[in-house]
Write a protein that holds these residues in place. Structure first.
Motif, PDB file in Angstrom:
ATOM      1  N   ARG A   1       4.900  -6.718   5.582  1.00  0.00           N
ATOM      2  CA  ARG A   1       4.085  -6.684   6.806  1.00  0.00           C
ATOM      3  C   ARG A   1       2.594  -6.864   6.529  1.00  0.00           C
ATOM      4  NH1 ARG A   1       6.353  -1.598   9.786  1.00  0.00           N
ATOM      5  NH2 ARG A   1       8.556  -2.085   9.669  1.00  0.00           N
ATOM      6  N   HIS A   2       2.246  -7.153   5.277  1.00  0.00           N
ATOM      7  CA  HIS A   2       0.821  -7.238   4.933  1.00  0.00           C
ATOM      8  C   HIS A   2       0.511  -8.581   4.296  1.00  0.00           C
ATOM      9  CE1 HIS A   2       0.253  -3.072   6.021  1.00  0.00           C
ATOM     10  NE2 HIS A   2       1.460  -2.882   5.523  1.00  0.00           N
ATOM     11  N   PRO A   3      -0.770  -8.960   4.268  1.00  0.00           N
ATOM     12  CA  PRO A   3      -1.130 -10.260   3.704  1.00  0.00           C
ATOM     13  C   PRO A   3      -0.620 -10.397   2.269  1.00  0.00           C
ATOM     14  CG  PRO A   3      -3.022  -9.252   4.789  1.00  0.00           C
ATOM     15  CD  PRO A   3      -1.930  -8.231   4.779  1.00  0.00           C
ATOM     16  N   PRO A   4      -0.274 -11.631   1.873  1.00  0.00           N
ATOM     17  CA  PRO A   4       0.342 -11.856   0.573  1.00  0.00           C
ATOM     18  C   PRO A   4      -0.514 -11.371  -0.599  1.00  0.00           C
ATOM     19  CG  PRO A   4       0.086 -13.927   1.810  1.00  0.00           C
ATOM     20  CD  PRO A   4      -0.412 -12.838   2.679  1.00  0.00           C
ATOM     21  N   GLY A   5      -1.828 -11.326  -0.434  1.00  0.00           N
ATOM     22  CA  GLY A   5      -2.699 -10.916  -1.553  1.00  0.00           C
ATOM     23  C   GLY A   5      -2.650  -9.427  -1.881  1.00  0.00           C
ATOM     24  N   TYR A   6      -2.040  -8.614  -1.021  1.00  0.00           N
ATOM     25  CA  TYR A   6      -1.982  -7.173  -1.307  1.00  0.00           C
ATOM     26  C   TYR A   6      -1.048  -6.897  -2.483  1.00  0.00           C
ATOM     27  CZ  TYR A   6      -3.955  -5.592   3.232  1.00  0.00           C
ATOM     28  OH  TYR A   6      -4.747  -5.322   4.310  1.00  0.00           O
ATOM     29  N   ARG A   7      -1.422  -5.903  -3.279  1.00  0.00           N
ATOM     30  CA  ARG A   7      -0.474  -5.419  -4.298  1.00  0.00           C
ATOM     31  C   ARG A   7       0.027  -4.049  -3.869  1.00  0.00           C
ATOM     32  NH1 ARG A   7      -4.155  -6.172  -9.322  1.00  0.00           N
ATOM     33  NH2 ARG A   7      -3.983  -8.413  -9.597  1.00  0.00           N
ATOM     34  N   PHE A   8       1.322  -3.817  -4.018  1.00  0.00           N
ATOM     35  CA  PHE A   8       1.894  -2.490  -3.727  1.00  0.00           C
ATOM     36  C   PHE A   8       2.462  -1.929  -5.019  1.00  0.00           C
ATOM     37  CE2 PHE A   8       1.503  -4.281   0.417  1.00  0.00           C
ATOM     38  CZ  PHE A   8       1.260  -3.195   1.245  1.00  0.00           C
ATOM     39  N   VAL A   9       2.051  -0.734  -5.387  1.00  0.00           N
ATOM     40  CA  VAL A   9       2.485  -0.151  -6.662  1.00  0.00           C
ATOM     41  C   VAL A   9       3.166   1.196  -6.403  1.00  0.00           C
ATOM     42  CG1 VAL A   9       1.726   0.636  -8.940  1.00  0.00           C
ATOM     43  CG2 VAL A   9       0.455  -1.195  -7.771  1.00  0.00           C
ATOM     44  N   PRO A  10       4.495   1.241  -6.560  1.00  0.00           N
ATOM     45  CA  PRO A  10       5.174   2.531  -6.370  1.00  0.00           C
ATOM     46  C   PRO A  10       4.813   3.507  -7.488  1.00  0.00           C
ATOM     47  CG  PRO A  10       6.741   0.784  -6.954  1.00  0.00           C
ATOM     48  CD  PRO A  10       5.391   0.150  -6.913  1.00  0.00           C
ATOM     49  N   VAL A  11       4.602   4.759  -7.113  1.00  0.00           N
ATOM     50  CA  VAL A  11       4.216   5.788  -8.082  1.00  0.00           C
ATOM     51  C   VAL A  11       5.285   6.883  -8.084  1.00  0.00           C
ATOM     52  CG1 VAL A  11       2.477   7.539  -8.666  1.00  0.00           C
ATOM     53  CG2 VAL A  11       1.757   5.354  -7.670  1.00  0.00           C
ATOM     54  N   GLY A  12       5.752   7.226  -9.266  1.00  0.00           N
ATOM     55  CA  GLY A  12       6.665   8.372  -9.355  1.00  0.00           C
ATOM     56  C   GLY A  12       8.124   7.994  -9.189  1.00  0.00           C
ATOM     57  N   ASP A  13       8.488   6.813  -9.670  1.00  0.00           N
ATOM     58  CA  ASP A  13       9.891   6.424  -9.652  1.00  0.00           C
ATOM     59  C   ASP A  13      10.704   7.502 -10.365  1.00  0.00           C
ATOM     60  OD1 ASP A  13      11.350   4.493  -8.578  1.00  0.00           O
ATOM     61  OD2 ASP A  13      10.829   2.912 -10.014  1.00  0.00           O
TER      62      ASP A  13
END
Ligand code: UDX
Length: 484
Positions: free
Chosen positions: A59-71
């Motif tokens: 749902r966000h612009p392609p340039g965003y990075r999403f980094v999951p924390v605490g897998d």
């Protein structure tokens, strides 16, 4: 700044790192802020997030990075549930459990090569962290990353939280007697708040509450600036109080963020859009919209009173019956068969009694609902996002606060902005509910509240105009980020 190939001086591209608290009412404003910084300031965005209640990158612009924390970090006890949930306890656990994993993630982000292409990315300028995530702020401090803090609640609420230790020192908190008159004493310097508005929830321990608020205040005092999702004309005096040294760092009132940002919603649940077509068929200002946000819960008896109160009011209503709303029900927000769940929750005879004038759905596009001309009033739990969204659409409220900042917000709605009133009483009663709905939708008093709400809406619109106070604050914030 540096000189581009055409000799034009351009700003060095920068990246903003963000870490929202993993709850709907906190994710929304953080992602809206990301949208505003990206669209207006050209900033690159990295969103660190918990692995539960994770935002949807699509749902966000392609340039965003999403980094999951605490897998792999067990999260069952990090999501508060139940009427008596200890939310401060959950906040403290979130900070403890995610802190170490975040250190690794932040180190990796800082080690990424800087380049001018889209992939390697701009160097991180700072971390914008939710004010409840002091643990993550400490990690950033340790690694030399400047921080800004996002307060997703009202400025009034921060003023109240700052006063919490003094109230404890005076022996007023925690309230020791059950004497109601003590709970109703007005608090010096905190008008219109009473002692009862400072009791976070009856089931939270005082120790957890004290620690949680200490972390929150420490976060706001140790950062390079506090960003508020509010606007000057709504909370001028509380903002001034904070600006005049209570916190000691610059403040940026950039709200209402959902009106500033191109990203308006990042719903964790799928909204029912058919309800908008139903609203199209209703008369102007005739419908009561009912929703208690993403965390509040009610028990079976309260659900019955709500249902029959709405039925007895004889007014049209749109009710968000979130599947997780009912305590001890076997349904959850993840259940697929929404119709079945709704029928299980609602009392027998209710659908017949309200046919044609009542719609019950598990989740709606709330901002669009509040904007709809048919909606004349909002029965809310007074979460800050709901309060702000209602004010921004000129919709008056009847408030039934449950915990946290909701009592404080309710007091401001009733006593300061006078755009609504509290549905009070220890128990929810159908007779009182029906009476309150009539007051809100059908009386001169309700009409005056609606008019005042519309005046505030106009001020909100002014604040988000190009030269408006909130737009100017966003620009100052972007300049500040560029200076890191
Ligand atoms: C929590 C706390 O409960 C609240 O007191 C605090 O101020 C913020 O964090 P929540 O209970 O979810 O938030 O309430 P609120 O702040 O009102 O946020 C709910 C969000 O969900 C709003 O942005 C609202 O638009 C959205 N929503 C709600 C929907 O999109 N659809 C719905 O059907 C209901």
């Amino acid at each position: 700044s540096r000189t581009g190939s055409g000799g034009v001086v351009r700003r060095r591209r920068r990246r903003v790192l963000m870490f929202p608290l993993p709850f709907q009412g906190h994710l929304n404003p953080m992602l809206q802020l990301a949208g505003a910084l990206h669209a207006r300031g050209g900033l690159d965005i990295t969103v660190f997030h918990a692995t539960f209640n994770a935002p949807d990158p699509a749902r966000h612009p392609p340039g965003y990075r999403f980094v999951p924390v605490g897998d792999g970090v067990p999260s069952a006890d990090l999501v508060p549930s139940g009427v008596d949930a200890d939310i401060p306890g959950a906040l403290l656990r979130i900070n403890r459990r995610l802190r170490e994993p975040f250190r690794d993630c932040l180190r990796q982000a800082l080690a990424l090569p800087e380049d001018d292409g889209d992939e390697g990315g701009a160097p991180p300028a700072c971390l914008v962290v939710d004010s409840n995530l002091r643990g993550m702020q400490l990690v950033a401090e340790e690694l030399g990353v400047p921080t800004l803090v996002l307060r997703t609640g009202a400025a009034a609420c921060l003023v109240a939280y700052l006063a919490f230790p003094a109230l404890c020192d005076k022996g007023l908190l925690p309230p020791t007697s059950k004497d109601k008159s003590q709970l109703d004493i007005p608090l010096d310097g905190l008008t219109p708040l009473r002692l009862r508005d400072m009791v976070f929830s009856p089931t939270t321990t005082h120790a957890n509450m004290t620690e949680c608020l200490k972390c929150l205040v420490d976060a706001t005092r140790s950062c390079s600036g506090v960003i508020f999702n509010t606007f000057r004309d709504l909370e001028d005096s509380d903002l001034q109080r904070i600006a005049n040294g209570v916190v000691g760092v610059p403040i940026y009132p950039v709200g209402p963020l959902h009106k500033i940002s191109p990203c308006t919603e990042d719903s964790l649940l799928a909204p029912d859009r058919a309800c908008l077509e139903w609203l199209d068929k209703q008369e102007a200002d005739s419908v009561l919209y009912v929703s208690f946000g993403s965390l509040a819960r009610v028990d079976g008896k309260e659900l019955l009173e709500i249902a029959w109160g709405l039925a007895d009011s004889k007014m049209p209503f749109l009710w968000v019956l979130r599947h997780g709303l009912l305590v001890n029900s076997s349904s959850s927000d993840d259940d697929d068969d929404q119709d079945k769940v709704r029928r299980l929750l609602l009392p027998g005879g209710f659908e017949e009694a309200t046919r044609g004038r009542g719609v019950v759905v598990p989740w709606v596009p709330q901002q669009e609902v509040l904007r709809h001309r048919a909606v004349g009033g909002f029965w809310t739990h007074s979460g800050w996002n709901s309060t702000l969204e209602s004010v921004c659409e000129g919709v008056p409220m009847m408030c039934r606060p449950q915990f946290a900042d909701q009592m404080i917000n309710t007091r401001y709605v009733q006593e300061v902005w006078r755009v609504g009133f509290e549905l009070d009483g220890d128990q929810l009663e159908r007779r009182k509910i029906a009476g309150a709905v009539t007051k809100l939708l059908c009386t001169e008093e309700g009409r005056r509240m609606r008019q005042r709400a519309r005046d505030l809406r106009d001020k909100a619109i002014e604040c988000v105009q190009e030269e408006g106070a909130s737009k100017s604050a966003i620009q100052l914030l972007i300049d500040r980020i560029a200076s890191f």
